[in-house]
Design an enzyme around this catalytic site. Structure first.
Site, PDB file in Angstrom:
ATOM      1  N   TYR A 107       4.860  -0.692  11.122  1.00 47.85           N
ATOM      2  CA  TYR A 107       3.644  -1.499  11.148  1.00 47.85           C
ATOM      3  C   TYR A 107       3.485  -2.315  12.431  1.00 47.85           C
ATOM      4  CZ  TYR A 107       3.994  -0.142   6.288  1.00 47.85           C
ATOM      5  OH  TYR A 107       4.124   0.601   5.147  1.00 47.85           O
ATOM      6  N   PRO A 120      -4.908   0.975   3.463  1.00 46.94           N
ATOM      7  CA  PRO A 120      -5.642   1.728   2.449  1.00 46.94           C
ATOM      8  C   PRO A 120      -6.847   0.939   1.942  1.00 46.94           C
ATOM      9  CG  PRO A 120      -3.296   1.484   1.896  1.00 46.94           C
ATOM     10  CD  PRO A 120      -3.613   0.486   2.965  1.00 46.94           C
ATOM     11  N   HIS A 341      -0.953  -3.247   5.313  1.00 47.37           N
ATOM     12  CA  HIS A 341       0.201  -2.628   4.659  1.00 47.37           C
ATOM     13  C   HIS A 341       1.544  -3.301   4.967  1.00 47.37           C
ATOM     14  CE1 HIS A 341       1.732   0.552   2.254  1.00 47.37           C
ATOM     15  NE2 HIS A 341       0.858   1.465   2.598  1.00 47.37           N
ATOM     16  N   SER A 551      -0.085  10.052  -1.849  1.00 50.38           N
ATOM     17  CA  SER A 551       0.463   8.960  -2.638  1.00 50.38           C
ATOM     18  C   SER A 551      -0.186   8.962  -4.014  1.00 50.38           C
ATOM     19  CB  SER A 551       0.215   7.617  -1.958  1.00 50.38           C
ATOM     20  OG  SER A 551       0.856   6.562  -2.661  1.00 50.38           O
TER      21      SER A 551
END
Length: 624
Positions: A107, A120, A341, A551
């Site tokens: 990240y 997301p 995230h 996912s």
């Protein structure tokens, strides 16, 4: 979702960064088993190498496989044991040997935009309203549900989550509210303002017409505002924010170094610095959107609002994508969220979301808090340099958004009820449908990522479930061969499902390979040891180039998550299996001529699910 791997702190705000962001005291049932959770293990070297070869086998030729076996043998008899020993030594000194590394490499080090590539989006069931009054009613109950949940986090009374009989680490819940990412040159900063530290946040950020507001959600008695008080706060926002503000949210769709440079320029002004700090230390961001343009595909259009805001001509300027959680409530009933995230994976976000949605429908209100402070609009002074940077951000955001192809759809033929009736794992069933869909068009297997939770370990994040296997390839090839009987196809499907289920169980119990390989590579880097030849091998890299990134994010509500592909010629697949249907979000990039439009790939997935049901059903009938 998958991450394709390849500073100054805010000292005045009681922010906590990186590994120190843990409760000062572990108390209550939320952390009742935290200290007893095992540490994330360093897997045996031979086990990882053997499993790597097993996952590589369906992806390469016989000659390439023999070369891979030799590289593994050379690594095992060469530098491998040294790196393994150093990694084990690190594991002995850390609560989790991976967690800090992962936060950075997955990240904070990444310079691509967070939006689409990492953050997301989640689409909620559509709200039953279509005007400002309904929007504010919904939003106030949504925030009331959030505050109701926050009390359980603050008092550490949330029940411990379990995976089967195994308790899971709850630390992500403690961090998920009041955290934020801050742009820095070369490496971003992550800050959190925990509830048990001095001066915890007592406000949310509301964005309306691109104007940012600091909105207190606690009274002077430190009690959360009730629903009617929250609605009153939002009404103040709407009155103050009637004029359109500059689209500063576009900065958070930027390449991170571009945004970091603009951020440095903005912070030269004290008013800007204080306004930015207010956003960073808020509990969440709430985006109140104007109605969306009419669309022939309402769910996909709403999904775009949650994932990226639909560009400068849409609502991207009415966002702050650096915040861990931002809710989006549109005046036309489009509702959902987007999350940054760095702080957490999907399950803690979904648990919070389900609580809020349940509260909207049937939650009971509480007494009013004392002495409510009126919201204030945050002020920004934009220099010519900052305005130029904002123009560049607008241009880059529109390019980013226009290239992403998204399809949000509900497969209604059946849900997890059918695979359960066949005594097979619903997740493994859906994963093999994705394998079949991809193979039908592309005629080859590729590296496939599925996110597997390793929260049964302290500070656990994710491990890769490599869904493409020799068994899944045998099944997909058989499905395309008319000479193979349905009975044989069903047999191969069950083998593929069993193989996926076994790999899943291994991955979530610390026997995966990708985090171990990452740890060995980072150990070499940390100790100035040349990267082993195995890690530079073309097929090693090919096996972990996730052209299929997936996912499963189950929720109680009929909500669905989605994200962008992690490589240019890849797809993103996310799904929520309900009892009688499966909700999907599928993505690809329009600019890539090797991939299908998301709607066409979605149809392939739907057809694969139907065909798999047919072969399993026919095999059961033939055995009767």
């Amino acid at each position: 979702m998958a991450r394709q791997i390849g500073k100054n702190s805010i000292s005045s705000l009681s922010a906590v960064t990186m590994t120190s962001t843990q409760p000062q005291k572990l108390k209550g049932r939320m952390f009742s088993v935290q200290a007893a959770l095992p540490k994330f293990p360093v897997a045996p070297l031979k086990q990882t190498l053997d499993k790597y070869l097993q996952t590589l086998r369906p992806l390469v030729s016989d000659q390439e496989f023999e070369q891979a076996k030799k590289l593994c043998e050379d690594f095992k008899n060469g530098v491998g044991p040294e790196l393994q020993a150093k990694l084990i030594e690190r594991a002995g000194k850390h609560t989790n040997w991976l967690s800090d590394w992962w936060r950075n490499i997955a990240y904070l080090d990444v310079r691509e935009p967070c939006v689409i590539n990492s953050n997301p989006g989640v689409l909620f069931p559509r709200g039953n309203f279509n005007d400002l009054e309904g929007q504010l009613n919904y939003a106030s109950r949504l925030i009331a549900g959030l505050l109701d949940y926050k009390v359980m986090i603050d008092e550490q009374t949330l029940p411990v989550e379990h995976l089967g009989k195994s308790p899971l680490c709850m630390m992500q819940y403690y961090q998920v509210l009041s955290a934020c990412r801050i742009p820095r040159v070369n490496k971003d900063e992550w800050v959190c303002f925990p509830p048990d530290r001095p001066n915890p946040p007592r406000h949310i950020t509301v964005v309306y017409n691109n104007n940012f507001f600091e909105v207190p959600v606690y009274g002077s008695d430190n009690k959360p505002l009730n629903t009617s008080q929250l609605k009153g706060q939002l009404e103040h926002v709407v009155k103050q924010g009637s004029k359109q503000g500059p689209p500063l949210g576009l900065f958070t769709l930027e390449y991170r170094n571009n945004w970091a440079n603009a951020y440095q320029n903005m912070c030269k002004d004290e008013t800007n610095r204080r306004s930015l700090e207010s956003i960073q230390r808020s509990i969440v961001v709430l985006c109140l959107d104007q109605p969306n343009p009419s669309s022939t595909d309402l769910r996909t259009g709403s999904g775009q609002q949650m994932l990226h805001g639909a560009g400068s001509g849409g609502h991207s300027g009415n966002r702050w994508f650096d915040k861990t959680i931002q809710f989006v409530v549109g005046q036309d009933g489009s509702c959902g969220l987007n999350y940054e995230h760095t702080t957490a994976e999907g399950p803690p976000i979904v648990q919070l979301m389900d609580h809020c949605l349940d509260y909207i429908n049937k939650g009971s209100d509480w007494p009013a808090a004392d002495q409510v402070t009126t919201p204030k609009m945050l002020q920004f002074n934009l220099s010519s340099d900052v305005e130029n940077s904002l123009n560049l951000a607008k241009e880059n955001a529109d390019k980013l958004v226009s290239d992403l192809d998204l399809k949000v759809f509900t497969f209604e033929d059946f849900g997890k009820d059918f695979p359960k009736s066949q005594k097979v794992s619903p997740d493994s069933f859906i994963q093999n449908a994705i394998q079949l869909a991809y193979y039908r068009h592309h005629k080859r297997p590729v590296g496939t990522y599925e996110s597997g939770s390793i929260r049964m370990f302290q500070l656990g994040r994710t491990e890769t479930i490599r869904s493409c296997s020799s068994e899944s390839v045998a099944f997909t090839r058989a499905m395309l061969d008319p000479a193979v009987s349905d009975g044989r196809k069903a047999e191969l499907l069950r083998r593929a499902i069993d193989s996926h289920k076994q790999y899943t169980n291994d991955a979530i119990s610390g026997k995966g390979i990708d985090r171990h390989f990452l740890g060995l590579a980072l150990t070499a880097q940390e100790h100035n040891i040349e990267l082993p030849k195995l890690f530079k091998n073309r097929n090693f890299i090919f096996s972990k180039t996730w052209r299929i990134s997936t996912s499963q994010v189950p929720a109680k509500s009929e909500s669905v998550m989605f994200f962008g592909p992690v490589v240019p010629d890849g797809y993103g697949f996310c799904y929520n299996p309900q009892e009688k249907c499966i909700l999907f979000g599928v993505s690809s990039f329009k600019s890539n001529d090797k991939t299908l439009p998301a709607a066409e790939m979605s149809e392939l997935v739907a057809n694969s699910l139907r065909d798999m049901k047919k072969v399993l059903s026919s095999s059961v009938k033939s055995s009767l």
